[in-house]
Design an enzyme around this catalytic site. Structure first.
Site, PDB file in Angstrom:
ATOM      1  N   GLU A 124      84.348 101.633 -18.382  1.00  0.00           N
ATOM      2  CA  GLU A 124      83.418 101.624 -19.517  1.00  0.00           C
ATOM      3  C   GLU A 124      83.270 103.034 -20.062  1.00  0.00           C
ATOM      4  O   GLU A 124      82.835 103.937 -19.346  1.00  0.00           O
ATOM      5  CB  GLU A 124      82.058 101.083 -19.074  1.00  0.00           C
ATOM      6  CG  GLU A 124      80.945 101.233 -20.082  1.00  0.00           C
ATOM      7  CD  GLU A 124      81.268 100.570 -21.410  1.00  0.00           C
ATOM      8  OE1 GLU A 124      81.470 101.316 -22.379  1.00  0.00           O
ATOM      9  OE2 GLU A 124      81.321  99.340 -21.469  1.00  0.00           O
ATOM     10  N   GLU A 172      92.201 105.056 -21.606  1.00  0.00           N
ATOM     11  CA  GLU A 172      93.367 105.920 -21.798  1.00  0.00           C
ATOM     12  C   GLU A 172      93.286 107.198 -20.949  1.00  0.00           C
ATOM     13  O   GLU A 172      94.306 107.879 -20.760  1.00  0.00           O
ATOM     14  CB  GLU A 172      93.508 106.303 -23.282  1.00  0.00           C
ATOM     15  CG  GLU A 172      93.910 105.149 -24.188  1.00  0.00           C
ATOM     16  CD  GLU A 172      92.738 104.282 -24.624  1.00  0.00           C
ATOM     17  OE1 GLU A 172      92.964 103.333 -25.390  1.00  0.00           O
ATOM     18  OE2 GLU A 172      91.571 104.552 -24.201  1.00  0.00           O
ATOM     19  N   GLU A 174      87.024  91.336 -22.382  1.00  0.00           N
ATOM     20  CA  GLU A 174      86.545  90.634 -23.580  1.00  0.00           C
ATOM     21  C   GLU A 174      86.719  91.603 -24.733  1.00  0.00           C
ATOM     22  O   GLU A 174      85.827  92.377 -25.067  1.00  0.00           O
ATOM     23  CB  GLU A 174      85.078  90.220 -23.389  1.00  0.00           C
ATOM     24  CG  GLU A 174      84.550  89.314 -24.497  1.00  0.00           C
ATOM     25  CD  GLU A 174      84.183  90.056 -25.765  1.00  0.00           C
ATOM     26  OE1 GLU A 174      85.021  90.062 -26.707  1.00  0.00           O
ATOM     27  OE2 GLU A 174      83.108  90.642 -25.822  1.00  0.00           O
ATOM     28  N   GLU A 178      88.123  95.819 -35.000  1.00  0.00           N
ATOM     29  CA  GLU A 178      87.745  96.918 -34.095  1.00  0.00           C
ATOM     30  C   GLU A 178      88.906  97.433 -33.251  1.00  0.00           C
ATOM     31  O   GLU A 178      88.745  98.402 -32.516  1.00  0.00           O
ATOM     32  CB  GLU A 178      86.551  96.544 -33.203  1.00  0.00           C
ATOM     33  CG  GLU A 178      85.277  96.383 -33.998  1.00  0.00           C
ATOM     34  CD  GLU A 178      84.044  96.243 -33.137  1.00  0.00           C
ATOM     35  OE1 GLU A 178      83.033  96.904 -33.475  1.00  0.00           O
ATOM     36  OE2 GLU A 178      84.080  95.507 -32.141  1.00  0.00           O
TER      37      GLU A 178
END
Length: 296
Positions: free
Chosen positions: A34, A63, A77, A86
């Site tokens: 996250e 990344e 998701e 997006e």
């Protein structure tokens, strides 16, 4: 499920719930990736469910992450409006290329976009009548704004729960993405073709689009999430685009063409939609739409 998973976080709304689901399904180890500050809230949820020994929250962009091992499954998701709004799938593809074991599983595994032709004179009439009514109601003539209002209506992608009764042709799958194979290069321009036959004598005002994603679960087969207008409404609803000029159609009039989805060159997460459409024996006409911060 004695395997190791990476939960690639593309949206803060789940706040760790996907990671908890993975543990409930039997995962040995989960890496919850996250990038935003919501990672702190994820840790709270994980501790509240006493799963901190199995879930490791990593507060970084996928990344930039360096995992201690490759994983068996990637769960994410990532889906946006019109599936690709997006541009979150790019990060999931990066995670697959760098951290998924050979023969590993992507969840979801297949994503598809469907389209159908629609009639919607009511929406178009409302756009016109709103500005034409101000002189009678308020004494101010604003009818000069009608062309501008219609331009705004026909340049944007509209996100709404669209009534199935307004579909004037059977839906077709126009795009299918295999998440185990698609590359970031492929996502620069995602293209599809369509060919509909009109049902009845009516007016073609545009197209409605939606998506499905499939989860290839070994013990349960394929499980599908659908955002179809024929299904119960979801957060994603459906996406509608309107033509600059309506087209009259008869029973079995052909409506054929192509659709291309591309990230906006200036703002990567915005989505550009290009449609080329030929109705009956008419000429092929191009239509361009933008999905930005104002999906309506």
């Amino acid at each position: 499920m004695r395997c190791k998973l990476a939960e690639v976080r593309s949206s803060s709304t789940s706040v760790g719930i996907l990671s908890c689901f993975c543990v409930q399904a039997g995962a040995k180890k989960v890496y919850a990736i996250e990038a935003s500050s919501i990672a702190n809230r994820c840790e709270e949820v994980i501790k509240a469910n006493r799963m901190e020994s199995k879930i490791q929250v990593i507060n970084q962009r996928v990344e930039d992450v360096v995992l201690p091992e490759k994983v068996d499954v990637i769960v994410s998701e990532w889906m946006g409006y019109f599936l690709l709004y997006e541009s979150m799938l790019n990060s999931v593809v990066y995670a697959r290329e760098h951290w998924l074991k050979e023969g590993g599983i992507m969840l979801p595994s297949i994503a598809s976009i469907y389209m159908a032709p629609v009639t919607d004179e009511e929406t178009l009439d409302e756009t016109t009548s709103l500005w034409e009514s101000t002189k009678k109601v308020y004494g101010v003539d604003m009818s000069c704004l009608v062309p501008y209002a219609r331009k705004l209506l026909t340049r944007s992608v509209h996100v709404e729960v669209f009534p199935p009764k307004n579909l004037i042709g059977f839906a077709e799958k126009v795009i299918e993405l295999d998440l185990s194979r698609i590359t970031q290069k492929d996502l620069e321009h995602v293209k599809g073709k369509f060919m509909f036959k009109a049902i009845g004598e009516t007016t073609l005002n545009g197209f409605v689009a939606w998506f499905t994603v499939q989860f290839d679960c070994a013990n349960k087969g394929l499980i599908e999430l659908s955002t179809s207008p024929y299904k119960h409404p979801t957060h994603w609803r459906q996406c509608v685009v309107y033509l600059n000029e309506a087209e009259d159609v008869q029973q079995d009039t052909t409506i054929q063409g192509t659709v291309t989805l591309s990230p906006n060159k200036e703002v990567n997460r915005f989505l550009e939609v290009e449609i080329k459409c030929k109705v009956g024996d008419g000429d092929s006409k191009p239509y361009s739409y933008i999905m930005d911060d104002r999906p309506s």
